[in-house]
Scaffold this motif. Structure first.
Motif, PDB file in Angstrom:
ATOM      1  N   ASN A  38     -49.063  30.897  97.057  1.00 16.12           N
ATOM      2  CA  ASN A  38     -49.362  32.032  96.198  1.00 16.12           C
ATOM      3  C   ASN A  38     -48.099  32.630  95.591  1.00 16.12           C
ATOM      4  OD1 ASN A  38     -51.519  33.328  95.208  1.00 16.12           O
ATOM      5  ND2 ASN A  38     -52.254  34.047  97.195  1.00 16.12           N
ATOM      6  N   ILE A  39     -47.087  32.785  96.435  1.00 14.34           N
ATOM      7  CA  ILE A  39     -45.819  33.343  95.945  1.00 14.34           C
ATOM      8  C   ILE A  39     -45.255  32.445  94.846  1.00 14.34           C
ATOM      9  CG2 ILE A  39     -43.424  33.823  96.565  1.00 14.34           C
ATOM     10  CD1 ILE A  39     -44.389  34.787  99.260  1.00 14.34           C
ATOM     11  N   LEU A  40     -45.309  31.136  95.111  1.00 15.29           N
ATOM     12  CA  LEU A  40     -44.811  30.201  94.099  1.00 15.29           C
ATOM     13  C   LEU A  40     -45.601  30.342  92.803  1.00 15.29           C
ATOM     14  CD1 LEU A  40     -44.115  26.840  95.944  1.00 15.29           C
ATOM     15  CD2 LEU A  40     -42.484  28.378  94.848  1.00 15.29           C
ATOM     16  N   LYS A  41     -46.951  30.435  92.962  1.00 19.44           N
ATOM     17  CA  LYS A  41     -47.788  30.542  91.774  1.00 19.44           C
ATOM     18  C   LYS A  41     -47.452  31.799  90.986  1.00 19.44           C
ATOM     19  CE  LYS A  41     -52.314  29.801  92.488  1.00 19.44           C
ATOM     20  NZ  LYS A  41     -53.563  29.658  93.294  1.00 19.44           N
ATOM     21  N   GLN A  42     -47.306  32.884  91.745  1.00 19.08           N
ATOM     22  CA  GLN A  42     -47.046  34.146  91.064  1.00 19.08           C
ATOM     23  C   GLN A  42     -45.681  34.160  90.390  1.00 19.08           C
ATOM     24  OE1 GLN A  42     -47.737  36.913  94.206  1.00 19.08           O
ATOM     25  NE2 GLN A  42     -49.955  36.725  94.013  1.00 19.08           N
ATOM     26  N   SER A  43     -44.695  33.510  91.008  1.00 18.85           N
ATOM     27  CA  SER A  43     -43.375  33.560  90.368  1.00 18.85           C
ATOM     28  C   SER A  43     -43.238  32.529  89.261  1.00 18.85           C
ATOM     29  CB  SER A  43     -42.257  33.402  91.391  1.00 18.85           C
ATOM     30  OG  SER A  43     -42.668  32.638  92.466  1.00 18.85           O
ATOM     31  N   ALA A  44     -44.048  31.458  89.311  1.00 16.37           N
ATOM     32  CA  ALA A  44     -43.809  30.359  88.365  1.00 16.37           C
ATOM     33  C   ALA A  44     -44.033  30.788  86.921  1.00 16.37           C
ATOM     34  CB  ALA A  44     -44.711  29.175  88.707  1.00 16.37           C
ATOM     35  N   ILE A  45     -45.112  31.525  86.670  1.00 16.53           N
ATOM     36  CA  ILE A  45     -45.441  31.801  85.272  1.00 16.53           C
ATOM     37  C   ILE A  45     -44.460  32.785  84.664  1.00 16.53           C
ATOM     38  CG2 ILE A  45     -47.221  32.664  83.723  1.00 16.53           C
ATOM     39  CD1 ILE A  45     -49.280  31.501  85.593  1.00 16.53           C
ATOM     40  N   ILE A  46     -44.233  33.899  85.349  1.00 23.07           N
ATOM     41  CA  ILE A  46     -43.227  34.820  84.809  1.00 23.07           C
ATOM     42  C   ILE A  46     -41.842  34.176  84.899  1.00 23.07           C
ATOM     43  CG2 ILE A  46     -42.742  36.090  86.940  1.00 23.07           C
ATOM     44  CD1 ILE A  46     -42.596  38.606  85.080  1.00 23.07           C
ATOM     45  N   GLY A  47     -41.708  33.251  85.858  1.00 21.79           N
ATOM     46  CA  GLY A  47     -40.432  32.541  86.002  1.00 21.79           C
ATOM     47  C   GLY A  47     -40.026  31.802  84.741  1.00 21.79           C
ATOM     48  N   LEU A  48     -41.003  31.289  84.013  1.00 22.06           N
ATOM     49  CA  LEU A  48     -40.675  30.617  82.749  1.00 22.06           C
ATOM     50  C   LEU A  48     -40.058  31.612  81.769  1.00 22.06           C
ATOM     51  CD1 LEU A  48     -43.880  28.438  82.323  1.00 22.06           C
ATOM     52  CD2 LEU A  48     -41.556  27.585  82.654  1.00 22.06           C
ATOM     53  N   VAL A  49     -40.609  32.827  81.750  1.00 17.04           N
ATOM     54  CA  VAL A  49     -40.049  33.866  80.893  1.00 17.04           C
ATOM     55  C   VAL A  49     -38.637  34.199  81.353  1.00 17.04           C
ATOM     56  CG1 VAL A  49     -40.348  36.229  80.073  1.00 17.04           C
ATOM     57  CG2 VAL A  49     -42.351  34.808  80.515  1.00 17.04           C
ATOM     58  N   VAL A  50     -38.483  34.333  82.659  1.00 14.05           N
ATOM     59  CA  VAL A  50     -37.180  34.685  83.231  1.00 14.05           C
ATOM     60  C   VAL A  50     -36.129  33.638  82.856  1.00 14.05           C
ATOM     61  CG1 VAL A  50     -35.918  34.942  85.404  1.00 14.05           C
ATOM     62  CG2 VAL A  50     -38.170  35.978  85.140  1.00 14.05           C
ATOM     63  N   ALA A  51     -36.514  32.364  82.963  1.00  8.00           N
ATOM     64  CA  ALA A  51     -35.554  31.291  82.684  1.00  8.00           C
ATOM     65  C   ALA A  51     -35.061  31.374  81.245  1.00  8.00           C
ATOM     66  CB  ALA A  51     -36.211  29.940  82.953  1.00  8.00           C
ATOM     67  N   GLY A  52     -35.984  31.600  80.309  1.00  4.13           N
ATOM     68  CA  GLY A  52     -35.580  31.701  78.907  1.00  4.13           C
ATOM     69  C   GLY A  52     -34.729  32.930  78.655  1.00  4.13           C
ATOM     70  N   LEU A  53     -35.159  34.029  79.250  1.00  3.60           N
ATOM     71  CA  LEU A  53     -34.440  35.290  79.053  1.00  3.60           C
ATOM     72  C   LEU A  53     -33.008  35.210  79.571  1.00  3.60           C
ATOM     73  CD1 LEU A  53     -34.691  38.267  78.172  1.00  3.60           C
ATOM     74  CD2 LEU A  53     -35.389  38.795  80.505  1.00  3.60           C
ATOM     75  N   THR A  54     -32.827  34.457  80.659  1.00  5.40           N
ATOM     76  CA  THR A  54     -31.494  34.344  81.254  1.00  5.40           C
ATOM     77  C   THR A  54     -30.458  33.916  80.220  1.00  5.40           C
ATOM     78  OG1 THR A  54     -32.515  33.715  83.340  1.00  5.40           O
ATOM     79  CG2 THR A  54     -30.191  33.218  83.093  1.00  5.40           C
ATOM     80  N   ILE A  55     -30.836  32.950  79.397  1.00  7.71           N
ATOM     81  CA  ILE A  55     -29.883  32.427  78.421  1.00  7.71           C
ATOM     82  C   ILE A  55     -29.508  33.517  77.416  1.00  7.71           C
ATOM     83  CG2 ILE A  55     -29.599  30.717  76.592  1.00  7.71           C
ATOM     84  CD1 ILE A  55     -31.184  28.800  78.242  1.00  7.71           C
ATOM     85  N   THR A  56     -30.504  34.277  76.976  1.00 10.50           N
ATOM     86  CA  THR A  56     -30.227  35.367  76.045  1.00 10.50           C
ATOM     87  C   THR A  56     -29.273  36.389  76.675  1.00 10.50           C
ATOM     88  OG1 THR A  56     -32.543  35.084  75.435  1.00 10.50           O
ATOM     89  CG2 THR A  56     -31.386  36.939  74.460  1.00 10.50           C
ATOM     90  N   VAL A  57     -29.515  36.677  77.950  1.00 11.01           N
ATOM     91  CA  VAL A  57     -28.701  37.694  78.622  1.00 11.01           C
ATOM     92  C   VAL A  57     -27.270  37.195  78.832  1.00 11.01           C
ATOM     93  CG1 VAL A  57     -28.426  39.031  80.743  1.00 11.01           C
ATOM     94  CG2 VAL A  57     -30.676  38.804  79.712  1.00 11.01           C
ATOM     95  N   ILE A  58     -27.105  35.921  79.170  1.00 11.85           N
ATOM     96  CA  ILE A  58     -25.746  35.402  79.350  1.00 11.85           C
ATOM     97  C   ILE A  58     -24.971  35.531  78.047  1.00 11.85           C
ATOM     98  CG2 ILE A  58     -24.356  33.345  79.843  1.00 11.85           C
ATOM     99  CD1 ILE A  58     -26.593  32.439  81.714  1.00 11.85           C
ATOM    100  N   ALA A  59     -25.673  35.370  76.919  1.00 10.60           N
ATOM    101  CA  ALA A  59     -24.989  35.507  75.627  1.00 10.60           C
ATOM    102  C   ALA A  59     -24.717  36.974  75.287  1.00 10.60           C
ATOM    103  CB  ALA A  59     -25.806  34.853  74.525  1.00 10.60           C
ATOM    104  N   GLY A  60     -25.056  37.875  76.203  1.00  9.20           N
ATOM    105  CA  GLY A  60     -24.696  39.268  76.000  1.00  9.20           C
ATOM    106  C   GLY A  60     -25.767  40.102  75.321  1.00  9.20           C
TER     107      GLY A  60
END
Ligand SMILES: Nc1ncnc2c1ncn2[C@@H]1O[C@H](COP(=O)(O)OP(=O)(O)OP(=O)(O)O)[C@@H](O)[C@H]1O
Ligand SMILES: [Mg+2]
Lengths: 326, 504
Positions: A38-60
């Protein structure tokens, strides 16, 4: 000395392990296969958003429009896999089937990319504050979602291929969990092994120096927003397939949760430092804490307070490590 | 004199990971004394002073102030003891006034109204501090209307406005020209009169010999001697610093190949008027002048870093334009920026990642970067300029100031440029490495690379350049070549122009 360095570098992982052990002992039905999945399921979907957002944030920069993109993309996707379009504001007499499925898959991505492109164009052209620009986008895209959904909640994924995206399992784990892990690895490789990835770090670490070094700043910045838009759309597809429903309000507040996970993962909001894999750990950590609170029957109002505390801790840690590095 | 020391540092030790930065250093400071610390890049000068300021904890040793042992763990502990440091790249509030910067954090309030700023009192008190230093600076002026040198003096005023007993200046003059440095020395004299002690770190030995009461030489993290003024000659100091004699670079013979680059009619409204010049293959062209002569802006404008109008620019016989640094890079022109921290270094990244920035551009089309090739190329370049480091994978912030500068040169060399623009190429670099860098620049020119350079030190321009353009008030007032290129000639031209301005 060595252990200390390791702990500092893998701080989230260490916190994760400690909390995991504590929860396993003290939280009833936490350490069950069902709950862990369940934890994996719950984190996976928003996790995709998080992964993409990370790149934007690293670029400042930061992309606050991701939550709205999730809802708009979800509404679009469900609308086009839906046999009965009369529920929505879309006047189209297409039938269920292949062309519609192709639209259901491609339109959300196109929309996500377009939102990212517009965000990126404005921000890179004027070096505008990304918080303000993407806050505007958050509002506009949410409006679009509500408009298309006609203010209603749409139900029922009729198309089996589409439904499989949310329902199919492998070793009793949903397939999209694997998709999430794979996406994180691909994005991490993009950051670590390509010139684009390096430029993301350079721009985040020192924009002025990046310009003087001839880094194609605008192109890279635009691309980071396109990636966060695309990943939000991707998350929406899976969300719709899993929940079997969509509305203009789905994904509300996800930008906050995603930023929390990114910061917990140790990606600096000032840019120049971070990693997708760390954000991945951050996403799972936050989900796990919320999950434990749910199991302990702690009211959701306190969950918001808990999230606030988590983000505060992460920011303090960020400031501290920054000071030590200086 | 024994027993009178204001400050004693004893057996101070510090290691970073595997690097020994300080291996038991003693350092004394008397009241009202100017004590210089000199040494090679990476000798441990900044580290010793950062320990005194509470920036780094020490691994061993003791600090005594007026004979009493003190514990300095945080910058605020040092400030409480009256110890303050002026960083070379200081942080200030450029949009606020001089007065607000001097009293930032301690702004005077109106009696009885704790939230109301007493701006009259603020201006008066700032004027008083500036007066003590004999600085002709308007307390109400916005900070960004001042030159860098003046901003630095404001930093001194800021330190003085609090309880100040020891002022540390780490390479305070490295970006200042002769006249600005002299202003700073006058300020230091004023501090001495008030009984304030100054620790002065610099690579400019001439000025050190002039202003220091004592000179301490550090080498590889150890104190190799403390010498009173007048008791040691420059050559001996250099030998103590380097552990060997200084090997001067052999100047390359001036040659003049075909024209590779030319600029006609470069103008920046109010700053530069109608500057034209040609650059030949394998030539070192110096551009010099006092601050405000427009030389810095002209070079920025040339590289698309400042809005400028250029009638015609040619590279290898073809008309070109550079509206952005990436245009310059596409033409094979690399640029060493004038500011290290703001414009060049990427903090938080490794030395390798910092060095390979331009190289990355050349492989951008390939998209996936070969780590092995990146490593090899960076290491080769970093070795060529002799960067002292624990390893290329260490964070760039672990490099000493001078070694960061050398790393930046390595960055330029990694892409085999045809034309190199160098702003202050040896800023913060020790006397030995300076000669090594000169040697590298000569070598580049011999290989056919053309070089445009400026420096805050006129002798550096005349030492390196085959031909020198002298600027004043935005105009090119002279062009010297071959045997005419001497410091005396340049200085004469510059002072003449300045005098003419005063009269006319
Ligand atoms: N934060 C750090 N982490 C790791 N190593 C460091 C750090 N700071 C300094 N060092 C190392 O300690 C040594 C001394 O550095 P320091 O900055 O004191 O030299 P310096 O004498 O000031 O040199 P420069 O003249 O180039 O400024 C160098 O080898 C440097 O690489
Ligand atoms: Mg230093």
């Amino acid at each position: 000395m060595k252990l200390q360095n390791l702990l500092r570098r893998e701080a989230i992982l260490a916190v994760f392990i400690v909390l995991f052990v504590i929860c396993s002992f003290f939280v009833p039905s936490f350490f069950t296969a069902r709950n862990l999945i369940n934890i994996l399921k719950q984190s996976a979907i928003i996790g995709l958003v998080v992964a993409g957002l990370t790149i934007t944030v690293i670029a400042g920069n930061v992309d606050l429009s991701v939550g709205s993109v999730v809802s708009f993309a979800a509404v679009i996707a469900l609308t086009y896999t839906h046999a009965d379009l009369s529920q929505t504001n879309i006047s189209m007499t297409a039938q269920e089937g292949r062309p519609l499925l192709a639209l259901a898959f491609s339109l959300p991505f196109l929309m996500g990319a377009a939102v990212g492109l517009i965000n990126g164009l404005i921000i890179s052209r004027f070096q505008a504050n990304s918080v303000i620009i993407t806050l505007g986008a958050l509002s506009a895209v949410r409006g679009g979602a509500l408009l298309v959904a006609g203010g209603k909640v749409i139900y029922g994924v009729k198309n089996p291929v589409f439904a499989a995206l949310g329902q199919a399992q492998l070793f009793t784990i949903p397939v999209y969990v694997f998709i999430f892990v794979a996406a994180c690895i691909v994005l991490e490789l993009l950051l670590r092994r390509t010139s684009f990835g390096r430029y993301v770090y350079l721009i985040g670490a020192n924009l002025k120096a990046a310009i003087i070094a001839g880094v194609p700043v605008a192109r890279v910045q635009i691309l980071t927003f396109v990636i966060s838009g695309l990943m939000a759309a991707f998350a929406a597809l899976i969300l719709v397939a899993r929940l079997n429903t969509a509305s203009g309000l789905i994904g509300n507040g996800w930008e906050f949760d995603a930023v929390t996970a990114v910061v917990i993962g140790g990606t600096s909001l000032l840019g120049g430092r971070g990693s997708v894999i760390k954000s991945f750990q951050g996403a799972i950590l936050v989900t796990m804490i919320i999950n434990a609170m749910v199991l302990l029957n702690i009211p959701s109002s306190y969950q918001y307070v808990a999230k606030a505390l988590i983000i505060l801790t992460a920011v303090l840690i960020d400031i501290r490590t920054r000071r030590e590095a200086a | 004199m024994a027993g009178e020391a204001l400050l004693r540092m004893r057996e101070v030790r510090k290691t970073f990971g595997g690097t020994v930065a300080l291996s038991g250093v003693d350092f004394d400071l008397n009241p009202g004394e100017v004590h210089a610390i000199i040494g090679e890049n990476g000798a441990g000068k900044s580290t010793l002073m950062k320990i005194l300021c509470g920036v780094y904890p020490m691994d061993g040793g003791s600090i005594l102030v007026e004979g009493e042992p003190v514990r300095i763990q945080l910058p605020k502990d040092a400030l409480a003891l009256g110890i303050n440091m002026i960083h070379q790249e200081f942080a200030n509030f450029s949009k606020l006034s001089v007065a607000e910067n001097v009293f930032v954090g301690r702004l005077p309030r109106k009696a009885g109204f704790p939230l109301a700023l007493d701006s009259r009192d603020l201006l008066l008190r700032t004027a008083e501090v500036l007066g003590r230093l004999r600085l002709p600076i308007d307390p109400g002026a916005r900070l960004d209307s001042l030159s860098v040198a003046q901003q630095q003096l404001v930093e001194v005023a800021k330190a003085l406005s609090a309880n100040l007993r020891i002022l540390i200046m780490d390479e305070a003059t490295s970006s200042l020209n002769l006249r600005e440095s002299e202003q700073l020395f006058a300020t230091i004299e004023a501090l001495k009169v008030e009984g304030i002690s100054v620790v002065y770190i610099s690579h400019r030995l001439k000025e050190v010999m002039d202003i220091a009461d004592r000179i301490t030489v550090l080498r590889d993290g150890a104190n190799v001697g403390t010498f009173p003024r007048g008791h040691i000659e420059e050559a001996a100091i250099i030998e103590a610093m380097l552990g060997r004699r200084l090997r001067a670079a052999v100047k390359k013979a001036a040659t003049r190949g075909p024209t590779v680059f030319s600029v006609t009619g470069l103008s920046i409204p109010g700053k530069v008027r109608n500057l034209s010049f040609e650059l030949h293959r394998g030539e070192i062209l110096g551009i010099t002048g006092l601050s405000g002569s427009g030389k810095e802006l002209a070079i920025r404008g040339l590289y698309g870093l400042w809005p400028s109008r250029i009638e015609r620019m040619e590279c290898n016989g073809e008309q070109v334009s550079i509206s952005h640094p990436s245009d310059g890079l596409s033409l094979g022109i690399t640029y060493l920026a004038e500011e290290r921290k703001n414009m060049s270094v990427f903090p938080q990244l490794t030395i390798r990642e910092n060095a390979s920035v331009l190289w990355m551009r050349s492989v951008w089309r390939r998209f996936v970067v070969s780590r092995r090739r990146e490593r090899e190329a960076s290491l080769q370049s970093l070795r060529r300029v002799n960067v002292k480091m624990a390893g290329a994978e260490s964070p760039v912030d672990s490099l000493s100031g001078g070694n960061q500068q050398k790393m930046l040169l390595a960055r330029l060399l990694m892409v085999q440029p045809e034309i190199v623009i160098l702003n202050d190429p040896t800023r913060g670099v020790d006397v030995g490495s300076k000669q090594e860098i000169y040697q590298i620049i000569y070598q580049l020119a011999r290989e056919g690379v053309s070089i445009i350079m400026t420096s805050s030190e006129i002798p550096e321009v005349t030492a390196l350049a085959d031909r020198v353009i002298v600027m004043s008030k935005g105009h090119k007032i002279a062009e010297l070549s071959d045997a005419e290129v001497t410091t005396d000639n340049v200085l004469a031209l510059v002072t003449q122009a300045a005098a003419a301005d005063e009269h006319g």
